[in-house]
Design a protein around this motif. Structure first.
Motif, PDB file in Angstrom:
ATOM      1  N   VAL A   1       0.790  -1.238   0.000  1.00 33.32           N
ATOM      2  CA  VAL A   1       0.000   0.000   0.000  1.00 33.32           C
ATOM      3  C   VAL A   1       0.824   1.291   0.000  1.00 33.32           C
TER       4      VAL A   1
ATOM      5  N   ARG B   1       1.046   0.429  -8.314  1.00 31.52           N
ATOM      6  CA  ARG B   1      -0.027   0.559  -7.327  1.00 31.52           C
ATOM      7  C   ARG B   1      -1.112   1.500  -7.824  1.00 31.52           C
TER       8      ARG B   1
ATOM      9  N   PHE C   1      -4.898   0.576  -7.876  1.00 32.95           N
ATOM     10  CA  PHE C   1      -5.838   1.343  -7.055  1.00 32.95           C
ATOM     11  C   PHE C   1      -6.899   2.031  -7.910  1.00 32.95           C
TER      12      PHE C   1
ATOM     13  N   SER D   1     -10.726   1.186  -7.438  1.00 35.55           N
ATOM     14  CA  SER D   1     -11.607   2.317  -7.107  1.00 35.55           C
ATOM     15  C   SER D   1     -12.733   2.480  -8.123  1.00 35.55           C
TER      16      SER D   1
ATOM     17  N   PHE E   1     -13.131   2.512  -1.881  1.00 34.26           N
ATOM     18  CA  PHE E   1     -11.758   2.060  -1.665  1.00 34.26           C
ATOM     19  C   PHE E   1     -10.806   3.232  -1.418  1.00 34.26           C
ATOM     20  N   ARG E   2     -10.975   4.319  -2.149  1.00 33.82           N
ATOM     21  CA  ARG E   2     -10.085   5.489  -2.016  1.00 33.82           C
ATOM     22  C   ARG E   2     -10.107   6.084  -0.607  1.00 33.82           C
TER      23      ARG E   2
ATOM     24  N   LEU F   1     -10.342   4.409   2.244  1.00 31.72           N
ATOM     25  CA  LEU F   1      -9.850   3.480   3.263  1.00 31.72           C
ATOM     26  C   LEU F   1      -8.440   3.863   3.697  1.00 31.72           C
TER      27      LEU F   1
ATOM     28  N   SER G   1      -4.557   2.669   5.087  1.00 32.19           N
ATOM     29  CA  SER G   1      -3.618   1.681   4.538  1.00 32.19           C
ATOM     30  C   SER G   1      -3.950   0.263   4.969  1.00 32.19           C
TER      31      SER G   1
ATOM     32  N   GLU H   1      -6.832  -0.934   5.961  1.00 29.54           N
ATOM     33  CA  GLU H   1      -8.092  -1.348   5.342  1.00 29.54           C
ATOM     34  C   GLU H   1      -7.911  -1.656   3.856  1.00 29.54           C
ATOM     35  N   LYS H   2      -7.093  -0.870   3.174  1.00 26.29           N
ATOM     36  CA  LYS H   2      -6.814  -1.153   1.759  1.00 26.29           C
ATOM     37  C   LYS H   2      -6.116  -2.489   1.609  1.00 26.29           C
TER      38      LYS H   2
ATOM     39  N   LEU I   1      -7.618  -5.756  -0.391  1.00 27.22           N
ATOM     40  CA  LEU I   1      -6.921  -6.334  -1.540  1.00 27.22           C
ATOM     41  C   LEU I   1      -6.496  -7.775  -1.324  1.00 27.22           C
TER      42      LEU I   1
END
Length: 140
Positions: A104, A113, A117, A121, A127-128, A130, A132, A134-135, A139
């Protein structure tokens, strides 16, 4: 009565399972090796990534989930490097090179990335927003 006993045994097993993966007391001066796994595993079910047909992709995700890789967080554990000294050698952020940093945050991989991303997104607009951790969880 059999189903209630079976359910009770399942509940006990699951509680024991959760307790074990959250137990840091077995390791001195370090976090539990299962730090990433416990971030991702909240229930005792088969995970969706196990159904990925591409063996290489599934293997990479599995290795990240169970910390079976060459990131400094893991290699430092092998040679007893203190946790806070397992710094990423590919960027100047001065942070521990763990799975979240690798996937991330590390600037070395920013162009790849960004492609990932942007794609994620476009399918999942939230997603944007969230953080780090949570991302990473989303994923992986």
């Amino acid at each position: 009565i059999f189903s209630s006993i079976y359910q009770r045994l399942k509940d006990i097993y699951f509680q024991t399972f959760l307790s074990e993966i959250h137990n840091d007391t077995k390791v001195t001066n370090a976090k539990n090796k299962l730090r990433t796994y416990r971030l991702l595993k909240h229930s005792y079910i088969e995970e969706n990534y196990l159904n990925i047909s591409n063996l290489r992709q599934r293997s990479i995700i599995t290795k990240l989930r169970i910390s079976c890789h060459k990131l400094r967080i893991e290699t430092g554990r092998h040679n007893c490097t203190p946790h806070e000294q397992r710094i990423c050698q590919f960027c100047n952020l001065g942070v521990v090179e763990d799975e979240i940093h690798f996937i991330v945050d590390c600037p070395l991989y920013s162009s790849d990335r960004n492609v990932l991303f942007n794609y994620v997104s476009s399918k999942f607009p939230h997603f944007r927003h969230l953080n780090s951790e949570e991302k990473f969880s989303f994923l992986i």
